[in-house]
Design an enzyme around this catalytic site. Structure first.
Site, PDB file in Angstrom:
ATOM      1  N   ALA B  47       0.864  -1.186   0.000  1.00 28.71           N
ATOM      2  CA  ALA B  47       0.000   0.000   0.000  1.00 28.71           C
ATOM      3  C   ALA B  47       0.896   1.229   0.000  1.00 28.71           C
ATOM      4  O   ALA B  47       1.210   1.792   1.036  1.00 28.71           O
ATOM      5  CB  ALA B  47      -0.915  -0.018   1.213  1.00 28.71           C
ATOM      6  N   CYS B  48       1.358   1.618  -1.176  1.00 26.53           N
ATOM      7  CA  CYS B  48       2.368   2.661  -1.252  1.00 26.53           C
ATOM      8  C   CYS B  48       1.793   4.055  -1.019  1.00 26.53           C
ATOM      9  O   CYS B  48       2.506   5.041  -0.986  1.00 26.53           O
ATOM     10  CB  CYS B  48       3.090   2.608  -2.585  1.00 26.53           C
ATOM     11  SG  CYS B  48       1.995   2.565  -3.989  1.00 26.53           S
ATOM     12  N   THR B  49       0.479   4.155  -0.834  1.00 23.08           N
ATOM     13  CA  THR B  49      -0.118   5.456  -0.551  1.00 23.08           C
ATOM     14  C   THR B  49       0.056   5.829   0.925  1.00 23.08           C
ATOM     15  O   THR B  49       0.018   6.977   1.283  1.00 23.08           O
ATOM     16  CB  THR B  49      -1.624   5.461  -0.882  1.00 23.08           C
ATOM     17  OG1 THR B  49      -2.181   4.276  -0.338  1.00 23.08           O
ATOM     18  CG2 THR B  49      -1.853   5.530  -2.367  1.00 23.08           C
TER      19      THR B  49
END
Lengths: 277, 124
Positions: B47-49
């Site tokens: 979840a790179c956000t």
């Protein structure tokens, strides 16, 4: 000026000769899908000439809007083996999940306060359940096996006399695994528990049949099946058993009081469903 | 992807949407892989956000370790994808994974038969 525009278009569309494919390649269709040109074509007249409010009963503009909405209802009902009165339009699957879970929780509070879901559900389901825990509901988060599927024996053991709802998704948005919803539906109906399935990733891809699979509530999204973003639906069973929901959005009493708000007449859900069949 | 070793499919293949493939490439970092195939729009299991790079809670629920969860890619086919696109994507992924592994000391050590779990790292 014309030259500049052409150059810009060429740059942004990034066309390269790579074995006949156009780059970039879109392969993220679980996130969203493009609107099918056939769907778009059916939608366009409803933005301008046929812009009427589907709730306007006194003139032909309203009737045209209502006709579009009813066609949408018929097509989506047909896609999942439901009747038109069992389809409630929403803003998307997140709202459908919220309405299904919170709607059952409030309506059946006197019957019980226990909800069962699984750890791999979408956040729209998990976060809704977490909120209900704050309001005194008890939630069981079933684990999944190594293959991603819930164990039906775990589910059987989790159901008690306070269980009012089981919510397990049809197809997972990350790993695409298909939960045994027909078996879960059968079990829920034997135990007198309402069964909701988030079928956002499944509808239009694998068969969903509310009668055969014993589904009581089904969340559906348009933009995952080549329709536009911002519209979805919730199937709400009307008989054996009749499922009742408390609304989460109050207002003009649209959608038989379950979801107020002017209907998105141009939503394109009808043609999305037709194309999906 | 049979041209690569240490590739793991996440979730059963028996009960699955035909449009979905979610695979982990051991010894490859998902974000590096995504950068390497930046002309292809797919999602990774990280979840790179979020501020911290959290691995997918779905993959963790299957018992997938953090390393493999971070190295996962979700491919989602749709109505408008072509056979030529699938071939292109497969070639690009194989090529990129192979290149990243050539640069990976961990992959090299694993290939030499060293159990990475037994290695005492200087930083620990």
């Amino acid at each position: 000026m014309a030259t500049e525009v052409t150059t810009l278009v060429e740059e942004t569309s990034a066309v390269k000769p790579n074995g006949g494919v156009t780059l970039p390649i879109y392969m993220d269709n679980h996130a969203t899908t493009p609107v099918d040109p056939r769907v778009l074509e059916e939608m366009l007249p409803y933005f301008t000439g046929k812009f009427g409010n589907a709730a306007s009963r006194n003139h032909s503009f309203g009737w045209a809007g209502e006709e579009a909405v009813e066609t949408a209802r018929e097509r989506i009902a047909k896609l999942i083996g439901a009747t038109t009165k069992e389809i409630v339009f929403t803003s998307g699957a997140t709202e459908s999940d919220n309405l299904a879970i919170k709607g059952v929780a409030e309506m059946y509070r006197e019957k019980g306060n226990h909800i069962i879901t699984a750890v791999t559900e979408h956040k729209a389901v998990l976060d809704t359940c977490k909120r209900l825990e704050k309001y005194g509901y008890r939630v069981t988060y079933l684990p999944v096996q190594k293959d991603g599927l819930v164990d039906l024996d775990d589910l059987k053991r989790a159901i008690d006399d306070k269980t009012i709802l089981v919510t397990i998704m049809a197809a997972n948005n990350e790993i695409g695994v298909l939960q045994p919803i027909a078996e879960i539906g059968k079990l829920c109906h034997e135990k007198g528990v309402i069964f909701h399935t988030d079928a956002t990733q499944a509808v239009g891809k694998v068969p969903i049949d509310v009668a055969k699979q014993n589904l009581d509530l089904v969340s559906i999204s348009a933009h995952k099946m080549y329709g536009p973003k911002g519209v979805g639906a919730l199937y709400v069973r009307r008989k054996s058993p009749r499922v009742q929901l408390s609304p989460i959005i109050d207002g003009g009493g649209h959608e038989r009081g379950m979801r107020s708000g002017t209907l998105n007449v141009a939503a394109g859900i009808p043609s999305a469903c037709r194309v999906a069949r | 992807m049979s041209g690569l070793d240490e590739v793991y499919i996440n979730g059963t293949m028996e009960h699955r949407l035909p449009q979905n493939l979610n695979i982990s490439f051991a010894y490859v970092e998902g974000e590096s892989l995504l950068m390497g195939i930046n002309d292809i729009a797919v999602s990774s299991g990280s979840a790179c956000t979020s501020a911290t790079l959290e691995p997918s809670y779905v993959l963790k629920a299957l018992g997938t370790g953090d390393d493999l969860a971070h190295s996962s890619i979700r491919f989602g086919l749709g109505r408008f994808n072509t056979d030529a696109e699938v071939d292109y994507v497969a070639d690009r992924v194989i090529e990129t994974v192979s290149r990243l592994r050539e640069l990976s000391p961990l992959y090299e050590m694993a290939k030499e038969g060293i159990d990475l779990k037994s290695v005492k790292w200087a930083a620990e």
